[in-house]
Design a protein around this motif. Structure first.
Motif, short mmCIF file in Angstrom:
data_model
loop_
_atom_site.label_atom_id
_atom_site.label_comp_id
_atom_site.label_asym_id
_atom_site.label_seq_id
_atom_site.Cartn_x
_atom_site.Cartn_y
_atom_site.Cartn_z
N LEU A 131 0.84 -1.21 0.00
CA LEU A 131 0.00 0.00 0.00
C LEU A 131 0.87 1.26 0.00
O LEU A 131 1.58 1.53 0.95
CB LEU A 131 -0.91 0.00 1.22
CG LEU A 131 -1.96 1.10 1.25
CD1 LEU A 131 -2.92 0.96 0.09
CD2 LEU A 131 -2.72 1.08 2.55
N PRO A 191 -3.38 -3.23 4.71
CA PRO A 191 -2.33 -4.16 4.29
C PRO A 191 -0.95 -3.60 4.60
O PRO A 191 -0.60 -2.53 4.13
CB PRO A 191 -2.53 -4.28 2.77
CG PRO A 191 -3.57 -3.33 2.40
CD PRO A 191 -4.13 -2.67 3.60
N CYS A 192 -0.20 -4.29 5.43
CA CYS A 192 1.13 -3.76 5.75
C CYS A 192 2.21 -4.82 5.55
O CYS A 192 3.39 -4.51 5.52
CB CYS A 192 1.19 -3.21 7.16
SG CYS A 192 0.87 -4.42 8.44
N ASN A 246 -9.29 2.76 12.10
CA ASN A 246 -8.52 1.80 12.90
C ASN A 246 -9.12 0.40 12.86
O ASN A 246 -8.42 -0.59 13.01
CB ASN A 246 -8.43 2.27 14.35
CG ASN A 246 -7.36 3.34 14.52
OD1 ASN A 246 -6.41 3.39 13.75
ND2 ASN A 246 -7.53 4.18 15.52
N LEU A 280 -3.02 -4.71 -2.42
CA LEU A 280 -3.51 -3.35 -2.62
C LEU A 280 -2.38 -2.32 -2.55
O LEU A 280 -1.58 -2.33 -1.63
CB LEU A 280 -4.55 -3.02 -1.54
CG LEU A 280 -5.54 -1.92 -1.86
CD1 LEU A 280 -6.33 -2.25 -3.09
CD2 LEU A 280 -6.47 -1.70 -0.67
N GLN A 281 -2.34 -1.46 -3.56
CA GLN A 281 -1.32 -0.41 -3.60
C GLN A 281 -1.91 0.98 -3.42
O GLN A 281 -1.27 1.86 -2.90
CB GLN A 281 -0.55 -0.46 -4.93
CG GLN A 281 0.30 -1.70 -5.06
CD GLN A 281 0.93 -1.82 -6.43
OE1 GLN A 281 0.97 -0.85 -7.19
NE2 GLN A 281 1.41 -2.99 -6.76
N GLU A 282 -3.13 1.17 -3.94
CA GLU A 282 -3.77 2.48 -3.82
C GLU A 282 -5.17 2.32 -3.24
O GLU A 282 -5.96 1.53 -3.76
CB GLU A 282 -3.88 3.17 -5.18
CG GLU A 282 -2.54 3.63 -5.72
CD GLU A 282 -2.71 4.59 -6.89
OE1 GLU A 282 -1.88 4.51 -7.80
OE2 GLU A 282 -3.67 5.38 -6.88
N SER A 330 -3.69 3.01 13.13
CA SER A 330 -3.41 1.93 12.19
C SER A 330 -2.54 2.41 11.03
O SER A 330 -1.82 1.63 10.42
CB SER A 330 -4.72 1.33 11.67
OG SER A 330 -5.49 2.32 11.03
N THR A 385 8.62 4.84 10.96
CA THR A 385 7.18 4.90 10.77
C THR A 385 6.81 4.94 9.29
O THR A 385 6.10 4.07 8.79
CB THR A 385 6.59 6.14 11.47
OG1 THR A 385 7.04 6.15 12.82
CG2 THR A 385 5.09 6.10 11.46
N LEU A 402 0.02 4.22 11.31
CA LEU A 402 1.43 4.17 11.73
C LEU A 402 2.01 2.78 11.50
O LEU A 402 3.22 2.58 11.60
CB LEU A 402 1.56 4.55 13.20
CG LEU A 402 1.07 5.97 13.55
CD1 LEU A 402 1.09 6.18 15.06
CD2 LEU A 402 1.93 7.01 12.86
N LEU A 403 1.15 1.81 11.21
CA LEU A 403 1.61 0.44 10.99
C LEU A 403 1.75 0.14 9.50
O LEU A 403 1.92 -1.01 9.12
CB LEU A 403 0.62 -0.56 11.62
CG LEU A 403 0.42 -0.40 13.12
CD1 LEU A 403 -0.69 -1.31 13.61
CD2 LEU A 403 1.72 -0.71 13.85
N VAL A 404 1.65 1.17 8.67
CA VAL A 404 1.79 0.97 7.22
C VAL A 404 3.02 1.73 6.74
O VAL A 404 2.92 2.82 6.19
CB VAL A 404 0.53 1.44 6.47
CG1 VAL A 404 0.58 1.00 5.02
CG2 VAL A 404 -0.73 0.90 7.12
N PRO A 405 4.20 1.15 6.92
CA PRO A 405 5.42 1.89 6.58
C PRO A 405 5.65 2.03 5.08
O PRO A 405 6.52 2.79 4.67
CB PRO A 405 6.53 1.05 7.22
CG PRO A 405 5.95 -0.29 7.38
CD PRO A 405 4.48 -0.15 7.51
N SER A 406 4.85 1.33 4.27
CA SER A 406 5.08 1.39 2.82
C SER A 406 4.49 2.65 2.18
O SER A 406 4.68 2.87 0.98
CB SER A 406 4.47 0.15 2.17
OG SER A 406 3.13 -0.01 2.58
N MET A 464 6.03 -5.12 6.81
CA MET A 464 7.18 -4.30 6.38
C MET A 464 7.96 -3.77 7.58
O MET A 464 9.14 -3.56 7.51
CB MET A 464 6.68 -3.12 5.55
CG MET A 464 6.30 -3.47 4.15
SD MET A 464 7.73 -3.87 3.18
CE MET A 464 8.52 -2.26 3.11
N ARG A 465 7.26 -3.53 8.67
CA ARG A 465 7.91 -2.96 9.84
C ARG A 465 9.03 -3.88 10.33
O ARG A 465 10.06 -3.43 10.81
CB ARG A 465 6.88 -2.76 10.95
CG ARG A 465 7.40 -2.10 12.16
CD ARG A 465 6.26 -1.71 13.05
NE ARG A 465 5.68 -0.45 12.62
CZ ARG A 465 5.95 0.71 13.20
NH1 ARG A 465 6.77 0.76 14.20
NH2 ARG A 465 5.40 1.82 12.78
#
Lengths: 172, 86
Positions: free
Chosen positions: A12, B75-76, B70, B54-56, A28, A55, A30-34, B79-80
């Motif tokens: 994303l 979708p993450c 929230n 999903l990208q956008e 939420s 972040t 802040l959990l999407v670093p992309s 990555m963290r």
């Protein structure tokens, strides 16, 4: 260790949440670093949390226009990929300290008009910060000349520097 | 035999919906989802899980609240855990 940019891009990257009823930044996010582009414009956000370097390491464009922000966190300078920042029409009364460190990367714009900064290298023309409509931009007693010059520049219809020289090449 | 390519883009804007349609969450390979100009107040919890590619995501002009955003786990992809560029 650096992570290849494409790795971040396949997840994303663009999230547009403008014109909603957000009162704070959803945790939420802040959990999407992309994220590369994030719009939170036209909400009711009053404050932002502190942002760590991990972040949003790839975030390039952040729009916070038309919210109720009273300040910007100093940790905004942790957004190391930031190219464009806009926070027009908020209630920010003091110039955000983060701007000092961001200024080297962002060309200061007001109402999408470039200041003609001679020493600005041309590669910075895509980099900007938009901040009109905030209290701290009203006439500053310590720097009356600078403030007056800024408001005059805002009234003038300026064109982006590259476009100006495109139209008037003889001035180069 | 027809092989139907799964859609990469789904636009459901200005349709007055107040929930993300379930059929959208079945489009596993979706890259772009536009839900602008609706009446969404929250995102479904399974959003990130259902749409891992999903990208956008465009959610402009809805009625989303902080809690509503929230509620949907975006979708993450962990990555963290792997992103340590600094």
């Amino acid at each position: 260790m650096t992570i290849p940019f494409y790795l971040a891009c396949i997840h994303l990257s663009t999230l547009l949440l403008n014109n909603n009823l957000l009162e704070t930044l959803p945790e939420s996010l802040l959990l999407v670093p992309s994220l590369v582009k994030l719009s939170l414009a036209d909400n009711m956000i009053e404050s932002l949390p502190e942002l760590g370097r991990a972040t949003w390491p790839f975030l390039q464009f952040l729009s916070l226009n038309s919210n109720c922000l009273k300040a910007l966190p100093a940790s905004l300078c942790n957004l190391v990929s930031l190219k464009g920042l806009s926070f027009e029409k908020n209630n920010i009364e003091q110039e955000p300290p983060a701007l000092g460190s961001l200024r080297s990367r962002l060309l200061v714009l007001r109402k999408r008009e470039y200041f003609l900064v001679k020493e600005t290298p041309s590669q910075y023309h895509d980099y900007f910060a938009e901040m009109s409509g905030n209290a701290f931009l009203k006439v500053n007693k310590s720097e009356p000349y600078a403030a007056k010059r800024m408001s005059r520049a805002a009234r003038m219809t300026c064109v982006p520097i590259p476009f100006f020289f495109f139209v008037c090449p003889h001035l180069l | 035999m027809h092989l139907v390519k799964p859609p990469l883009i789904r636009v459901c804007s200005e349709t007055m919906i107040d929930q993300v349609p379930l059929e959208v969450l079945r489009l596993k390979s979706l890259r772009v989802l536009v839900l602008s100009g609706n009446k969404l107040t929250s995102l479904p919890a399974q959003l990130g899980q259902s749409l891992p590619e999903l990208q956008e995501l465009v959610l402009s002009r809805n009625k989303l609240t902080t809690e509503g955003v929230n509620a949907g786990r975006l979708p993450c992809n962990g990555m963290r855990q792997i992103a340590q560029p600094f």
